[in-house]
Enzyme design. Structure first.
Site, PDB file in Angstrom:
ATOM      1  N   LYS A 117       1.168  -0.994  -0.149  1.00 22.33           N
ATOM      2  CA  LYS A 117       0.044   0.427  -0.175  1.00 22.33           C
ATOM      3  C   LYS A 117       0.669   1.111   0.179  1.00 22.33           C
ATOM      4  CE  LYS A 117      -4.487  -1.648   0.824  1.00 22.33           C
ATOM      5  NZ  LYS A 117      -5.566  -1.100   1.973  1.00 22.33           N
ATOM      6  N   LYS A 199      -3.668 -10.075  -5.779  1.00 25.23           N
ATOM      7  CA  LYS A 199      -4.385 -11.138  -5.625  1.00 25.23           C
ATOM      8  C   LYS A 199      -6.086  -9.434  -5.774  1.00 25.23           C
ATOM      9  CE  LYS A 199      -5.887  -8.362  -0.992  1.00 25.23           C
ATOM     10  NZ  LYS A 199      -6.904  -8.261   0.043  1.00 25.23           N
ATOM     11  N   LYS A 202     -10.494  -4.697  -4.034  1.00 27.14           N
ATOM     12  CA  LYS A 202     -12.103  -3.506  -4.962  1.00 27.14           C
ATOM     13  C   LYS A 202     -11.531  -2.077  -4.360  1.00 27.14           C
ATOM     14  CE  LYS A 202     -13.698  -4.303   0.208  1.00 27.14           C
ATOM     15  NZ  LYS A 202     -12.101  -3.650   0.970  1.00 27.14           N
TER      16      LYS A 202
HETATM   17  N1  AQP Z   1      -8.560 -11.479  -3.651  1.00 25.75           N
HETATM   18  C1  AQP Z   1      -9.434 -11.444  -2.340  1.00 25.75           C
HETATM   19  N2  AQP Z   1      -9.300 -12.997  -2.093  1.00 25.75           N
HETATM   20  C2  AQP Z   1      -9.653 -14.076  -1.125  1.00 25.75           C
HETATM   21  N3  AQP Z   1      -9.926 -13.187   0.122  1.00 25.75           N
HETATM   22  C3  AQP Z   1      -9.805 -11.752  -0.192  1.00 25.75           C
HETATM   23  N4  AQP Z   1     -10.130 -10.754   0.415  1.00 25.75           N
HETATM   24  C4  AQP Z   1      -9.634  -9.266   0.240  1.00 25.75           C
HETATM   25  N5  AQP Z   1      -9.309 -10.057  -0.691  1.00 25.75           N
HETATM   26  C5  AQP Z   1     -10.145 -11.342  -1.108  1.00 25.75           C
HETATM   27  C6  AQP Z   1     -10.765 -10.617   2.117  1.00 25.75           C
HETATM   28  O1  AQP Z   1     -12.026 -10.086   2.303  1.00 25.75           O
HETATM   29  C7  AQP Z   1     -12.050  -9.423   3.815  1.00 25.75           C
HETATM   30  C8  AQP Z   1     -12.392  -7.962   3.701  1.00 25.75           C
HETATM   31  O2  AQP Z   1     -11.041  -7.453   3.287  1.00 25.75           O
HETATM   32  P1  AQP Z   1     -11.417  -6.106   3.773  1.00 25.75           P
HETATM   33  O3  AQP Z   1     -12.027  -4.907   2.521  1.00 25.75           O
HETATM   34  O4  AQP Z   1     -11.244  -5.978   5.375  1.00 25.75           O
HETATM   35  O5  AQP Z   1      -9.276  -5.820   3.709  1.00 25.75           O
HETATM   36  P2  AQP Z   1      -8.846  -5.993   1.710  1.00 25.75           P
HETATM   37  O6  AQP Z   1      -7.650  -7.724   1.987  1.00 25.75           O
HETATM   38  O7  AQP Z   1      -6.793  -5.125   1.796  1.00 25.75           O
HETATM   39  O8  AQP Z   1      -9.906  -6.320   0.763  1.00 25.75           O
HETATM   40  P3  AQP Z   1      -8.939  -5.230  -0.077  1.00 25.75           P
HETATM   41  O9  AQP Z   1     -10.421  -5.330  -0.951  1.00 25.75           O
HETATM   42  O10 AQP Z   1      -8.339  -5.668  -0.724  1.00 25.75           O
HETATM   43  O11 AQP Z   1      -9.794  -3.586   0.257  1.00 25.75           O
HETATM   44  P4  AQP Z   1      -8.843  -2.623  -0.340  1.00 25.75           P
HETATM   45  O12 AQP Z   1      -8.098  -2.775  -2.071  1.00 25.75           O
HETATM   46  O13 AQP Z   1      -9.154  -1.673   0.602  1.00 25.75           O
HETATM   47  O14 AQP Z   1      -7.073  -3.020   0.021  1.00 25.75           O
HETATM   48  C9  AQP Z   1     -10.746  -9.826   4.447  1.00 25.75           C
HETATM   49  O15 AQP Z   1     -11.049 -11.229   5.078  1.00 25.75           O
HETATM   50  C10 AQP Z   1      -9.848 -10.218   3.273  1.00 25.75           C
HETATM   51  O16 AQP Z   1      -8.746 -11.792   3.675  1.00 25.75           O
END
Ligand code: AQP
Length: 334
Positions: A117, A199, A202
């Protein structure tokens, strides 16, 4: 005499930093529904975590309320599960300060999410981004959670949470339950459609993820454009064929068929066939969620009653742990 056995407790969360993706859904959210009878579950909309990256205020509000409606739309029962906004429970921020004083800079600087990040948001490498795992540790430990259902991208953060808990327990015995991670068997790491070695996230470029709220045409377009490779063979080989393997994993997670049997049935077919099967399974999964989501979004008073009750229930549990730790540290009780 009948004895009541306390169910094991679960805490998990999701950031309102965009609309959840198919990765969030498969890796985390849909598993939450499966756990609601067997466990005592708390699910948090992690809005405090979301501001480690700049958010536009109106959008953050909209994404937060939409996320609550989505949790209901995937079937979470707000009586059985405590659904709440993290910022409505002030003990999270309080616990964060306490735990910051029991966490080392070296530990935080090893976190891969921080490195990723910081690279993505080089103009805003703030202290919150650095100590994100400490806030997350507090989220879990406040509720004495036994299990934390997350995708594998959160493994490192969960390990740090366990280390911090053990350290605090070593100094002041019996404060925290040491939590375990709970990972899905398939789909624990859904990859980006455009860069399948990363990965799906969002907050990445729109074409790289399927959002839970994408309509059928958008889903069709995004999967049609998903990056594959040029050898034309359908087999599961994440290292050499990350795009095709990701599509097989998504299909397996959505249909319940094993990756092996899918690879076998697609062995003499083309990428177009695989993509159209993934498209159909995705649309079939998302349409009912979207219908239900629209109904919840039309009833703001109901959504408000859910998050208010959720915050009260969460706060009661969180306060007990916070007060216990503060007393052990040596603060004078209020
Ligand atoms: N690509 C993924 N595959 C499987 N699980 C995923 N998670 C996130 N991306 C994947 C799981 O979703 C839950 C919520 O995640 P979060 O919103 O708290 O944070 P994150 O992991 O940082 O998700 P994003 O989508 O990547 O958000 P941004 O883009 O804002 O950083 C967690 O249980 C995560 O493991």
């Amino acid at each position: 005499m009948e004895q009541t056995v306390r169910k094991q407790r679960i805490l998990s969360g999701i950031q309102p930093s965009g609309t959840p993706t198919l990765g969030n859904y498969i890796g985390a959210m849909r598993n939450w529904k499966l756990l609601e009878d067997e466990y005592d579950c708390l699910y948090m909309i992690a809005d405090l975590h979301a501001i480690t990256v700049r958010q536009e205020p109106a959008k953050l509000r909209q994404q937060s309320i939409q996320l609550l409606a989505l949790l209901l739309a995937i079937g979470l029962d707000p009586e059985k599960n405590v659904l709440f906004f993290q910022s409505h429970v002030p003990q999270h921020a309080q616990m964060n300060w306490l735990l910051n004083c029991y966490t080392y800079m070296g530990e935080m600087s090893r976190m891969t999410q921080f490195k990723d990040k910081s690279a993505k948001h080089a103009d805003n490498i703030n202290c919150g981004l650095f100590t994100y795992p400490v806030l997350m540790a507090g989220d879990i430990l406040l509720y004495q959670a036994n299990l934390v259902p997350v995708g594998v991208d959160q493994t490192q953060h969960l390990e740090i949470c366990r280390d911090i808990a053990a350290r605090v327990n070593g100094l002041y015995s019996g404060v925290f339950t040491i939590p375990e991670g709970y990972y899905p068997k398939v789909g624990a790491r859904v990859m980006s459609l455009q860069e399948p070695t990363r990965k799906m996230s969002k907050s990445d470029a729109d074409d790289s993820f399927i959002s839970i709220l994408d309509g059928p045409d958008t889903v069709r377009r995004k999967i049609r454009r998903a990056v594959t490779d040029s050898d034309g063979e359908i087999r599961f080989d994440p290292e050499n064929k990350p795009g095709v393997s990701n599509l097989l994993s998504i299909l397996s997670a959505l249909t319940g068929e094993t990756i092996d049997s899918l690879a076998e049935s697609f062995a003499d077919k083309g990428y177009g066939d695989l993509k159209s099967a993934v498209t159909d399974a995705t649309i079939e999964t998302l349409v009912p969620i979207q219908t239900s989501f629209n109904q919840y979004m039309a009833d703001k008073a109901y959504l408000e009653s859910v998050y208010r009750t959720g915050a009260e229930r969460a706060s009661r549990i969180a306060e007990r742990t916070l007060a216990k730790l503060m007393k052990k540290i040596g603060f004078i009780a209020k």
